[in-house]
Design a protein around this motif. Structure first.
Motif, PDB file in Angstrom:
ATOM      1  N   THR A 206     -37.448  -9.598   5.312  1.00  0.00           N
ATOM      2  CA  THR A 206     -36.137  -8.640   5.484  1.00  0.00           C
ATOM      3  C   THR A 206     -35.107  -9.586   6.183  1.00  0.00           C
ATOM      4  N   THR A 207     -33.904  -9.648   5.476  1.00  0.00           N
ATOM      5  CA  THR A 207     -32.960 -10.324   6.016  1.00  0.00           C
ATOM      6  C   THR A 207     -32.075  -9.659   7.104  1.00  0.00           C
ATOM      7  N   VAL A 208     -31.936 -10.393   8.309  1.00  0.00           N
ATOM      8  CA  VAL A 208     -31.438  -9.729   9.346  1.00  0.00           C
ATOM      9  C   VAL A 208     -30.138 -10.603   9.953  1.00  0.00           C
ATOM     10  N   LEU A 209     -29.156  -9.922  10.018  1.00  0.00           N
ATOM     11  CA  LEU A 209     -27.829 -10.585  10.842  1.00  0.00           C
ATOM     12  C   LEU A 209     -27.792 -10.027  12.248  1.00  0.00           C
ATOM     13  N   ASP A 210     -27.847 -10.995  13.302  1.00  0.00           N
ATOM     14  CA  ASP A 210     -27.758 -10.600  14.452  1.00  0.00           C
ATOM     15  C   ASP A 210     -26.483 -11.102  15.039  1.00  0.00           C
ATOM     16  N   VAL A 211     -25.676 -10.035  15.223  1.00  0.00           N
ATOM     17  CA  VAL A 211     -24.207 -10.190  15.611  1.00  0.00           C
ATOM     18  C   VAL A 211     -24.103 -10.260  17.071  1.00  0.00           C
ATOM     19  N   GLY A 212     -23.657 -11.336  17.698  1.00  0.00           N
ATOM     20  CA  GLY A 212     -23.539 -11.742  18.922  1.00  0.00           C
ATOM     21  C   GLY A 212     -24.840 -12.108  19.420  1.00  0.00           C
ATOM     22  N   CYS A 213     -25.422 -13.085  19.039  1.00  0.00           N
ATOM     23  CA  CYS A 213     -26.820 -13.409  19.177  1.00  0.00           C
ATOM     24  C   CYS A 213     -27.289 -14.189  20.392  1.00  0.00           C
ATOM     25  N   GLY A 214     -26.165 -14.463  21.165  1.00  0.00           N
ATOM     26  CA  GLY A 214     -26.242 -15.251  22.579  1.00  0.00           C
ATOM     27  C   GLY A 214     -27.092 -16.495  22.217  1.00  0.00           C
ATOM     28  N   ILE A 215     -28.052 -16.697  23.022  1.00  0.00           N
ATOM     29  CA  ILE A 215     -28.881 -18.081  22.727  1.00  0.00           C
ATOM     30  C   ILE A 215     -30.120 -17.589  22.045  1.00  0.00           C
ATOM     31  N   GLY A 216     -30.099 -16.754  21.238  1.00  0.00           N
ATOM     32  CA  GLY A 216     -31.195 -16.192  20.300  1.00  0.00           C
ATOM     33  C   GLY A 216     -32.279 -15.910  20.682  1.00  0.00           C
ATOM     34  N   GLY A 217     -32.356 -15.046  21.912  1.00  0.00           N
ATOM     35  CA  GLY A 217     -33.801 -14.386  22.233  1.00  0.00           C
ATOM     36  C   GLY A 217     -34.150 -13.328  21.457  1.00  0.00           C
ATOM     37  N   SER A 218     -33.311 -12.496  21.012  1.00  0.00           N
ATOM     38  CA  SER A 218     -33.669 -11.196  20.024  1.00  0.00           C
ATOM     39  C   SER A 218     -34.036 -12.002  18.810  1.00  0.00           C
ATOM     40  N   SER A 219     -33.050 -12.795  18.047  1.00  0.00           N
ATOM     41  CA  SER A 219     -33.410 -13.354  17.219  1.00  0.00           C
ATOM     42  C   SER A 219     -35.000 -14.055  16.857  1.00  0.00           C
ATOM     43  N   ARG A 220     -35.121 -14.599  17.751  1.00  0.00           N
ATOM     44  CA  ARG A 220     -36.596 -15.279  17.827  1.00  0.00           C
ATOM     45  C   ARG A 220     -37.743 -14.180  17.775  1.00  0.00           C
ATOM     46  N   ILE A 221     -37.401 -13.091  18.517  1.00  0.00           N
ATOM     47  CA  ILE A 221     -38.505 -12.087  18.587  1.00  0.00           C
ATOM     48  C   ILE A 221     -38.601 -11.327  17.353  1.00  0.00           C
ATOM     49  N   LEU A 222     -37.287 -11.256  16.670  1.00  0.00           N
ATOM     50  CA  LEU A 222     -37.423 -10.532  15.107  1.00  0.00           C
ATOM     51  C   LEU A 222     -38.271 -11.403  14.103  1.00  0.00           C
ATOM     52  N   ALA A 223     -37.669 -12.758  14.262  1.00  0.00           N
ATOM     53  CA  ALA A 223     -38.381 -13.711  13.331  1.00  0.00           C
ATOM     54  C   ALA A 223     -39.802 -13.875  13.602  1.00  0.00           C
ATOM     55  N   ARG A 224     -40.321 -14.286  14.828  1.00  0.00           N
ATOM     56  CA  ARG A 224     -41.685 -14.425  15.282  1.00  0.00           C
ATOM     57  C   ARG A 224     -42.653 -13.323  15.259  1.00  0.00           C
ATOM     58  N   ASP A 225     -42.117 -12.244  15.777  1.00  0.00           N
ATOM     59  CA  ASP A 225     -42.953 -10.965  15.861  1.00  0.00           C
ATOM     60  C   ASP A 225     -42.841  -9.918  14.697  1.00  0.00           C
ATOM     61  N   TYR A 226     -41.674  -9.964  13.777  1.00  0.00           N
ATOM     62  CA  TYR A 226     -41.792  -9.063  12.752  1.00  0.00           C
ATOM     63  C   TYR A 226     -41.731  -9.848  11.370  1.00  0.00           C
ATOM     64  N   GLY A 227     -41.551 -11.273  11.521  1.00  0.00           N
ATOM     65  CA  GLY A 227     -41.634 -11.982  10.001  1.00  0.00           C
ATOM     66  C   GLY A 227     -40.258 -11.927   9.494  1.00  0.00           C
ATOM     67  N   PHE A 228     -39.095 -11.446   9.893  1.00  0.00           N
ATOM     68  CA  PHE A 228     -37.586 -11.279   9.637  1.00  0.00           C
ATOM     69  C   PHE A 228     -37.175 -12.544   9.307  1.00  0.00           C
TER      70      PHE A 228
ATOM     71  N   PRO B 140     -38.348 -22.762  18.063  1.00  0.00           N
ATOM     72  CA  PRO B 140     -39.247 -23.893  17.446  1.00  0.00           C
ATOM     73  C   PRO B 140     -39.150 -24.119  15.788  1.00  0.00           C
ATOM     74  N   GLN B 141     -39.517 -25.138  15.421  1.00  0.00           N
ATOM     75  CA  GLN B 141     -39.418 -25.539  14.220  1.00  0.00           C
ATOM     76  C   GLN B 141     -40.260 -24.585  13.464  1.00  0.00           C
ATOM     77  N   GLY B 142     -39.899 -24.210  12.187  1.00  0.00           N
ATOM     78  CA  GLY B 142     -40.766 -23.513  11.401  1.00  0.00           C
ATOM     79  C   GLY B 142     -40.420 -21.820  11.560  1.00  0.00           C
ATOM     80  N   LEU B 143     -39.665 -21.623  12.445  1.00  0.00           N
ATOM     81  CA  LEU B 143     -39.264 -20.119  12.770  1.00  0.00           C
ATOM     82  C   LEU B 143     -38.230 -20.068  11.781  1.00  0.00           C
ATOM     83  N   ASN B 144     -38.184 -18.610  11.158  1.00  0.00           N
ATOM     84  CA  ASN B 144     -37.315 -18.258  10.111  1.00  0.00           C
ATOM     85  C   ASN B 144     -35.986 -17.673  10.923  1.00  0.00           C
ATOM     86  N   ALA B 145     -35.234 -18.580  11.827  1.00  0.00           N
ATOM     87  CA  ALA B 145     -34.156 -18.181  12.426  1.00  0.00           C
ATOM     88  C   ALA B 145     -33.214 -19.167  12.587  1.00  0.00           C
TER      89      ALA B 145
END
Length: 340
Positions: A94-116, A136-141
């Protein structure tokens, strides 16, 4: 003159100097550059990341709130927001736009734990750089510099638009609402978490609430806070929303974050050794604002708002644009955007 009197006078002098310095060094909003520069500085000095971790947002302490590790509460917030928004039912990729992502904490959880497949955007180049370093390399973020007031993506680009605590930095809340909904695909889900002011249309701010709110704006480069009711109305006014905008108030669940953030400085004294005297001064300088935040959210002057909306298949006509939070430029933006 007694030693005690000297001490009291000295303390008062230091207090006056401290208050004066706090007020004079406010980071008032002037433009998007003000916001970008503030976050660049916070990212470069590393103090905010040291104490707040990868998530520059509040934590979720449960309902009712319970004692919890500060950093763990922040991760928990992301999972609770996913669940509340119904995103846990969406498929991988699922494609997600994280608006105001900061240093990417939420983006990494969304990619790692939910496969987004996550794209995080922020107006701060230094935050993008740090987010890339932490991913990390390979994470879809992936991460990019972009302005939430004029997103560079075409209409209907993402399955999900996600945003945490970015709204107070937006000078025109109607344009912000429009941009969030515009880049959603039909049937896509918007999930937003934000700091909000009490709806002053129903209960105007009193004599002490006005200066408190002004400090909360001035100290952290905020042009204005919306109310939960007002921003929900602005989302609906875009004409992109299917059904109703769903809202919730998570003030109680997030309230312990403010004092917890101060407590981090007490239980982690290694920060003083790491950042030195200048870092200590920078950290202490934020304490009054954190206390004012705790006061404002504790007494109901501010509220922690949650918003969920689904993008309609076609844009409806706007029937009522006469909202208190709208400016003339907001109305023009809503009227002139291409119909989808």
């Amino acid at each position: 003159m007694s030693t005690l009197l000297y001490f009291v006078i000295g303390f008062l002098v230091v207090l006056v100097i401290g208050i004066g310095g706090y007020l004079l060094s406010a980071r008032k909003y002037q433009s998007s550059n003000t916001v970008a520069n503030s976050y660049d500085q916070w990212t470069n000095d590393g103090i905010l990341e040291f104490y707040w971790g990868e998530h520059i947002h509040l934590g979720h302490y449960g309902s009712p709130p319970r004692r919890k590790d500060f950093l763990a509460a922040k991760s928990d917030f992301v999972h609770e927001m996913v669940k509340w928004g119904g995103l846990d039912k969406l498929p991988p990729c699922t494609t997600v736009l994280d608006v105001g992502c900061g240093i990417g904490g939420s983006s990494r959880i969304l990619a790692r734990d939910y496969g987004f497949a996550v794209t995080g955007i922020t107006i701060s180049p230094q935050q993008v750089k740090r987010a890339q370093e932490l991913t990390p390399q390979g994470l879809n973020a992936q991460f990019a510099v972009d302005d939430a007031m004029a997103l560079s993506f075409p209409d209907a680009s993402f399955d999900v638009v996600w945003s945490i605590e970015a709204g107070p930095h937006m000078p025109d809340k109607a344009v912000f609402a429009l941009e969030l909904m515009r880049v959603l695909k039909p049937g896509g889900i918007l999930v937003v978490a934000d700091w909000n002011q009490r709806d002053d249309r129903q209960k105007p701010l009193n004599f002490w609430e006005k200066p408190v709110m002004q400090q909360l704006l001035d100290q952290w480069s905020h042009p204005a806070f919306s109310s939960i009711e007002g921003f929900a109305e602005l989302l609906a006014a875009t004409g992109f929303v299917e059904g109703e905008v769903i809202t919730a108030d998570w003030t109680k669940e997030t309230l312990p974050s403010w004092l917890d953030s101060i407590w981090q400085g007490v239980i982690r004294p290694s920060g003083f050794l790491r950042f030195g005297l200048s870092g200590f001064i920078k950290s202490v300088r934020e304490v009054p604002t954190l206390l004012l935040m705790r006061l404002a959210f504790g007494v109901g002057l501010c509220r922690f708002g949650m918003f969920r909306a689904v993008r309609a298949n076609s844009r409806t006509e706007l029937k009522d644009q006469n909202f208190a939070n709208q400016t003339p430029s907001s109305s023009a933006a809503l009227q002139n955007v291409n119909m989808n």
